[in-house]
Design a protein around this motif. Structure first.
Motif, PDB file in Angstrom:
ATOM      1  N   ILE A  51       0.871  -1.173   0.000  1.00 14.71           N
ATOM      2  CA  ILE A  51       0.000   0.000   0.000  1.00 14.71           C
ATOM      3  C   ILE A  51       0.909   1.224   0.000  1.00 14.71           C
ATOM      4  CG2 ILE A  51      -2.019  -1.052   1.081  1.00 14.71           C
ATOM      5  CD1 ILE A  51      -1.108   0.038   3.747  1.00 14.71           C
ATOM      6  N   HIS A  52       0.514   2.239  -0.727  1.00 12.27           N
ATOM      7  CA  HIS A  52       1.407   3.371  -0.894  1.00 12.27           C
ATOM      8  C   HIS A  52       0.656   4.687  -0.863  1.00 12.27           C
ATOM      9  CE1 HIS A  52       0.171   4.214  -5.073  1.00 12.27           C
ATOM     10  NE2 HIS A  52       0.068   2.908  -5.206  1.00 12.27           N
ATOM     11  N   GLU A  53       1.417   5.745  -0.695  1.00 10.97           N
ATOM     12  CA  GLU A  53       0.917   7.106  -0.817  1.00 10.97           C
ATOM     13  C   GLU A  53       1.806   7.820  -1.816  1.00 10.97           C
ATOM     14  OE1 GLU A  53      -0.811   9.840   2.474  1.00 10.97           O
ATOM     15  OE2 GLU A  53       1.295  10.403   2.279  1.00 10.97           O
ATOM     16  N   SER A  54       1.211   8.394  -2.847  1.00 10.45           N
ATOM     17  CA  SER A  54       1.989   9.010  -3.912  1.00 10.45           C
ATOM     18  C   SER A  54       1.513  10.431  -4.162  1.00 10.45           C
ATOM     19  CB  SER A  54       1.873   8.187  -5.201  1.00 10.45           C
ATOM     20  OG  SER A  54       0.525   8.108  -5.627  1.00 10.45           O
ATOM     21  N   LYS A  55       2.412  11.248  -4.701  1.00 12.06           N
ATOM     22  CA  LYS A  55       2.084  12.632  -5.023  1.00 12.06           C
ATOM     23  C   LYS A  55       3.045  13.130  -6.087  1.00 12.06           C
ATOM     24  CE  LYS A  55       3.186  15.859  -2.092  1.00 12.06           C
ATOM     25  NZ  LYS A  55       3.308  16.670  -0.861  1.00 12.06           N
ATOM     26  N   TYR A  56       2.697  14.267  -6.662  1.00 15.07           N
ATOM     27  CA  TYR A  56       3.580  14.937  -7.606  1.00 15.07           C
ATOM     28  C   TYR A  56       4.559  15.845  -6.871  1.00 15.07           C
ATOM     29  CZ  TYR A  56       0.022  13.828 -11.180  1.00 15.07           C
ATOM     30  OH  TYR A  56      -0.853  13.204 -12.017  1.00 15.07           O
ATOM     31  N   ARG A  57       5.718  16.064  -7.488  1.00 17.02           N
ATOM     32  CA  ARG A  57       6.612  17.158  -7.112  1.00 17.02           C
ATOM     33  C   ARG A  57       6.700  18.078  -8.320  1.00 17.02           C
ATOM     34  NH1 ARG A  57      12.124  15.486  -4.280  1.00 17.02           N
ATOM     35  NH2 ARG A  57      12.021  17.732  -3.905  1.00 17.02           N
ATOM     36  N   GLU A  91      -3.167   7.154  -7.788  1.00 13.79           N
ATOM     37  CA  GLU A  91      -3.931   8.384  -7.953  1.00 13.79           C
ATOM     38  C   GLU A  91      -3.063   9.551  -7.484  1.00 13.79           C
ATOM     39  OE1 GLU A  91      -8.636   7.162  -7.435  1.00 13.79           O
ATOM     40  OE2 GLU A  91      -7.584   8.197  -5.832  1.00 13.79           O
ATOM     41  N   GLN A  92      -3.068  10.627  -8.257  1.00 17.50           N
ATOM     42  CA  GLN A  92      -2.434  11.875  -7.847  1.00 17.50           C
ATOM     43  C   GLN A  92      -3.349  13.027  -8.235  1.00 17.50           C
ATOM     44  OE1 GLN A  92      -0.466   9.886 -10.067  1.00 17.50           O
ATOM     45  NE2 GLN A  92       1.036   9.003  -8.671  1.00 17.50           N
ATOM     46  N   LYS A 131       6.881  23.942 -14.801  1.00 10.63           N
ATOM     47  CA  LYS A 131       8.058  23.665 -15.627  1.00 10.63           C
ATOM     48  C   LYS A 131       8.441  22.194 -15.585  1.00 10.63           C
ATOM     49  CE  LYS A 131      12.989  24.838 -15.921  1.00 10.63           C
ATOM     50  NZ  LYS A 131      14.062  25.668 -15.316  1.00 10.63           N
ATOM     51  N   LYS A 132       8.324  21.575 -14.405  1.00 13.23           N
ATOM     52  CA  LYS A 132       8.736  20.183 -14.229  1.00 13.23           C
ATOM     53  C   LYS A 132       7.798  19.487 -13.268  1.00 13.23           C
ATOM     54  CE  LYS A 132      12.747  17.334 -12.970  1.00 13.23           C
ATOM     55  NZ  LYS A 132      14.151  17.343 -12.498  1.00 13.23           N
ATOM     56  N   LEU A 133       7.437  18.226 -13.582  1.00  9.05           N
ATOM     57  CA  LEU A 133       6.562  17.437 -12.723  1.00  9.05           C
ATOM     58  C   LEU A 133       7.126  16.022 -12.643  1.00  9.05           C
ATOM     59  CD1 LEU A 133       2.710  17.351 -12.620  1.00  9.05           C
ATOM     60  CD2 LEU A 133       3.972  15.216 -12.869  1.00  9.05           C
ATOM     61  N   THR A 134       7.396  15.565 -11.422  1.00  8.97           N
ATOM     62  CA  THR A 134       7.891  14.206 -11.204  1.00  8.97           C
ATOM     63  C   THR A 134       7.037  13.523 -10.146  1.00  8.97           C
ATOM     64  OG1 THR A 134       9.466  14.987  -9.533  1.00  8.97           O
ATOM     65  CG2 THR A 134      10.261  14.812 -11.806  1.00  8.97           C
ATOM     66  N   TYR A 135       7.172  12.192 -10.057  1.00 11.65           N
ATOM     67  CA  TYR A 135       6.444  11.401  -9.074  1.00 11.65           C
ATOM     68  C   TYR A 135       7.309  11.150  -7.845  1.00 11.65           C
ATOM     69  CZ  TYR A 135       3.046  10.035 -12.683  1.00 11.65           C
ATOM     70  OH  TYR A 135       2.086  10.020 -13.658  1.00 11.65           O
TER      71      TYR A 135
END
Length: 258
Positions: free
Chosen positions: A56-62, A114-115, A229-233
């Motif tokens: 199980i995880h928690e993810s978001k954008y940077r 999901e983000q 400008k930039k989007l990473t996981y």
């Protein structure tokens, strides 16, 4: 712009599961010292093991803001705020011994993600862009573990993980009204965990952090990616793995017959 997804209704308290799992792992060594019997004594003598994993995880954008974000053209945008959302993973484990305490692991996995991004405007309004994806991942990891103490060993792990989006996008009809992202990503993973030896299998709780390396924004521009400008996981995952299985049990039966 805001999408409703049934997984949001689950309200997964993943961090509570992680805490309980770590408390269990930390408590196990104390019990193992009082237990004179050791399980799977010759387990680590085999060069390859198979198993499966759940996570199980928690993810978001940077994100990094673009130069246009500070111009009068986008002065109505106050901020773009990434949200952290839960998901889950399932996969297989192939562990190959390289040295006494070092092994190489291939972990083919399917992850459900999901983000979201919340666009906040100077007039007080907000808009949300929710993205969900099913990713096929192939973490290639090195695992270095300590010597066993009873039925417990601690380990650290790290490696490289390519991934590709497997689900259909379905929103291609109006790409100017959606945040468009690339299908392929690469990340660096690092984690820590415990190997707990039971009579028939090895159980391992693990916490792993993943840093996305690739800028996921696609060429082109619309109202959603103009400030960015930039989007990473990035994501943090709590895994449990079960290893042992048929090969170990089959070899064990052969030894008993002799």
């Amino acid at each position: 712009m805001q999408t409703i997804n049934s997984r949001n209704k689950l309200h997964i308290r993943w961090y509570q599961v992680v805490t309980l799992g770590l408390l269990f792992a930390l408590a196990t060594p104390a019990r193992a010292q009082n237990d004179v019997s050791e399980n799977l004594l010759d387990y680590d003598q085999e060069w390859i093991h198979y198993g499966f994993l759940l996570g199980i995880h928690e993810s978001k954008y940077r994100i990094q803001y673009s130069d246009r974000y500070a111009t009068p053209e986008l002065d109505s945008v106050h901020s773009v705020v990434p949200g952290a959302l839960p998901g889950w993973k399932v996969g297989f484990v192939v562990d190959m011994a390289l040295l006494k305490y070092l092994s190489f692991r291939a972990l083919p996995t399917v992850g459900f993600y999901e983000q979201n991004l919340t666009y906040r405007y100077t007039d007080g309004t907000e808009l949300k862009e929710l993205k969900d994806a099913t990713l096929v991942e192939l973490p290639l990891m090195l695992k270095y573990k300590s010597a066993r103490r009873g039925n417990v060993a601690m380990y650290v792990t790290g490696g490289f993980s390519p991934s590709i989006e497997a689900s259909g996008k379905g929103d291609e009809l109006d790409t100017r009204q959606r945040l468009q992202l690339r299908d392929i990503n690469f990340s660096i993973d690092a984690g820590v965990g415990f190997d707990l030896y039971f009579p028939l299998f090895k159980f391992s709780p693990e916490v792993r952090y993943s840093w996305g390396l690739r800028n996921m924004l696609t060429p082109g521009e619309n109202d959603y990616d103009a400030p960015i400008k930039k989007l990473t996981y990035q994501n943090i995952t709590f895994y449990i793995t079960f290893e042992g299985g048929p090969s170990y049990l089959r070899n064990n039966k052969r030894k008993k017959r002799r």
